[in-house]
Design an enzyme around this catalytic site. Structure first.
Site, PDB file in Angstrom:
ATOM      1  N   ARG A  33       0.845  -1.190   0.000  1.00  0.00           N
ATOM      2  CA  ARG A  33       0.000   0.000   0.000  1.00  0.00           C
ATOM      3  C   ARG A  33       0.880   1.240   0.000  1.00  0.00           C
ATOM      4  NH1 ARG A  33      -1.949   2.466   4.997  1.00  0.00           N
ATOM      5  NH2 ARG A  33      -3.595   3.986   4.582  1.00  0.00           N
ATOM      6  N   ARG A  74      -9.696  18.077   9.904  1.00  0.00           N
ATOM      7  CA  ARG A  74      -8.672  18.192  10.949  1.00  0.00           C
ATOM      8  C   ARG A  74      -8.730  19.535  11.650  1.00  0.00           C
ATOM      9  NH1 ARG A  74      -4.805  14.256   9.986  1.00  0.00           N
ATOM     10  NH2 ARG A  74      -5.084  13.241   7.975  1.00  0.00           N
ATOM     11  N   LYS A 220     -13.199   2.532   0.686  1.00  0.00           N
ATOM     12  CA  LYS A 220     -12.930   2.414   2.126  1.00  0.00           C
ATOM     13  C   LYS A 220     -14.224   2.753   2.860  1.00  0.00           C
ATOM     14  CE  LYS A 220      -8.987   4.260   3.501  1.00  0.00           C
ATOM     15  NZ  LYS A 220      -7.954   5.343   3.559  1.00  0.00           N
ATOM     16  N   THR A 281      -6.547  -1.596   9.936  1.00  0.00           N
ATOM     17  CA  THR A 281      -6.317  -0.678  11.070  1.00  0.00           C
ATOM     18  C   THR A 281      -6.042  -1.362  12.401  1.00  0.00           C
ATOM     19  OG1 THR A 281      -7.961   0.778  10.018  1.00  0.00           O
ATOM     20  CG2 THR A 281      -6.984   1.517  12.077  1.00  0.00           C
TER      21      THR A 281
END
Ligand code: G6P
Length: 481
Positions: A33, A74, A220, A281
């Site tokens: 990845r 963020r 995802k 994850t």
């Protein structure tokens, strides 16, 4: 014992050298990845070239997955890089604040529509849920909150809304640039972050095509609203070639307790819809620094395998960790252990469904025979695009599936499919009557089968014709003509 579950390893500073990439492959990595959230285009181009070179040297097929950053929301930066939030204190996220100007009282964010998209009483989860804020007021550009769970908050940490619902479009301007890099590299899988619907996947596919790329698309799954609605989830799966259970953001939005069942549902549904699934994850998180995994991590990886995932993924463990190859090796050991369990090998895949395609029906008949006829040791699937191998591998089984193809792109793509081993083989270069014998010889020469074993071969009437699989044949090794 061949490992069936595939390992996706993220590359980063800890694994940039040729030697370390090679050691990851030797330890069991099948897919690398490239994380477009870090590094520039040239870094990714260089990494990809290194992967291709090493795979060629090792005579193996490794897929490259490019992972787009997406619209991660963020906080901006703090004057002193970080602050300490105290429980019950007031803290303001002010989207008009200078992006370097954060203090103990407030911080900026480039997500300027935040005040319009949240309400009083909502909970904001910062830094993967380590910090929790409750919204007490919204005044113009300011989202005023009370600290529920405090702690250290540093620059650029992520913000999630508990329960989901922040509507940022999935593809940012940066993503669109990165898609061009992905096309230039010729990656095998492109992962889209935070898709809201099938449309986001269609758009990514179109942009990739416009840039001259044709890799498979990975959605995802990481927004609460895409798992709360079964129709939306189905449409995203169907629009994609593979999905990723992206447990980081998803877990923060829906809560880990809910995630346990959601992971099982996504894996199950994805396989039912003939797509491929990656579980990601914090699978071996402690191995970033420790030489062995915790028992909880071993069981987490095993659980995903028993759920039916095609692949398990490593992030920081291999990108920046202290023990990248050891982590892949430890994960590979868990894979083999879990795959030996009966639950990992029994299936009721599409048991109540009528098949519309001849080739899919042949694949199902092949798998049924392989799982029930004594003496069968392997399946050989002659495949152009990988489709026949994909269908075969949707059924849980302990039977190795060898995908024989003349297409290098196909061989790399099937590296992600559970239980499928890519082998380079060109039936169009052979006389018709030699194909079965030489295909079986490919396996025998590698020691995968021996005289007397039964092997099932799937193929079509014409060699090299995509979509044409219409036959299965059971042959005995050593007696094939
Ligand atoms: C190879 C074989 C054909 C078969 C095809 C299936 O090309 O020579 O006989 O029909 O694979 O390819 P697919 O992409 O549909 O799995």
């Amino acid at each position: 014992m061949l490992k069936r579950t595939k390992i996706v390893a993220t590359l980063g500073p800890a694994t940039d050298s040729k030697e370390s990439i090679q050691s990851l492959i030797e330890a069991g990595a099948n897919v690398f990845r490239l994380n477009f959230s870090h590094g520039d285009a040239q870094d990714h181009i260089n990494r990809a070239k290194r992967i291709r070179d090493i795979a060629r040297e090792l005579n193996t097929y490794i897929a490259i997955l490019g992972d787009l950053q997406g619209p991660k929301i963020r906080v901006a930066r703090f004057k002193d890089d970080k602050i300490e939030l105290i429980k019950d204190a007031q803290f303001i996220i002010d989207v008009s604040l200078d992006k370097e100007g954060g203090t103990i009282n407030s911080v900026g964010s480039s997500y300027t529509t935040l005040p319009q998209e949240v309400s009083t009483g909502d909970h904001l989860m910062l830094d993967d849920g380590r910090i929790q804020l409750e919204i007490t007021d919204i005044i113009g550009t300011q989202v005023v909150t009370k600290v529920l769970v405090g702690g250290e908050l540093s620059n650029n940490k992520g913000i999630n809304l508990k329960g989901g619902g922040l509507s940022a479009p999935a593809l940012t301007e940066k993503d669109k640039e990165d898609i061009k890099t992905a096309a230039q590299i010729g990656i095998d899988y492109l992962a889209v972050s935070f898709p809201r619907s099938a449309e986001d996947i269609h758009l990514a596919r179109q942009l990739l095509k416009d840039a001259g790329g044709d890799s498979a698309l990975v959605a995802k799954i990481e927004r609460a609203e895409t798992v709360n609605d079964h129709d939306i989830l189905d449409s995203i799966i169907l629009a994609s070639d593979a999905v990723m259970v992206a447990r980081g953001d998803l877990g923060v939005e829906i809560g880990d307790a809910e995630l346990i069942g959601v992971q099982k549902h996504i894996i199950n549904r994805t396989r039912e819809l003939n797509r491929v699934v990656i579980t990601a994850t914090q699978m071996m998180e402690s191995m970033i620094h420790n030489p062995i995994p915790t028992r909880a991590e071993i069981f987490d990886v095993a659980n995903a395998i028993l759920d039916g995932t095609d692949a398990v993924m490593l992030s920081a463990e291999t990108a920046t960790g202290d023990n990248p190859a050891k982590t892949v090796q430890a994960m590979a050991n868990v894979c083999v252990g879990a795959e030996g369990q009966t639950l990992a090998k029994t299936s009721n895949h599409r048991i109540d469904i009528n098949f519309e395609l001849i080739d899919e029906a042949i694949a199902m008949a092949t798998m049924y025979t392989a799982n029930h006829l004594t003496g069968v040791k392997a399946i050989i699937s002659l495949t152009e695009s990988g489709s026949t191998a994909l269908w075969l591998s949707r059924i849980r089984s302990g039977m190795p599936i060898y995908a024989l193809s003349r297409s290098i792109e196909t061989l790399r793509k099937v590296a992600l499919y559970r239980g499928v081993e890519p082998i380079n083989f060109d039936p169009t270069a052979l006389a018709r009557h030699d194909v079965n014998r030489l295909a079986v010889e490919e396996l025998r020469s590698r020691g995968y089968v021996k005289d007397g074993d039964l092997v099932i071969i799937t193929k079509g009437d014409s060699m090299g014709a995509l979509g044409g699989t219409n036959a299965m044949k059971v042959v005995k090794v050593g007696a094939v003509n």
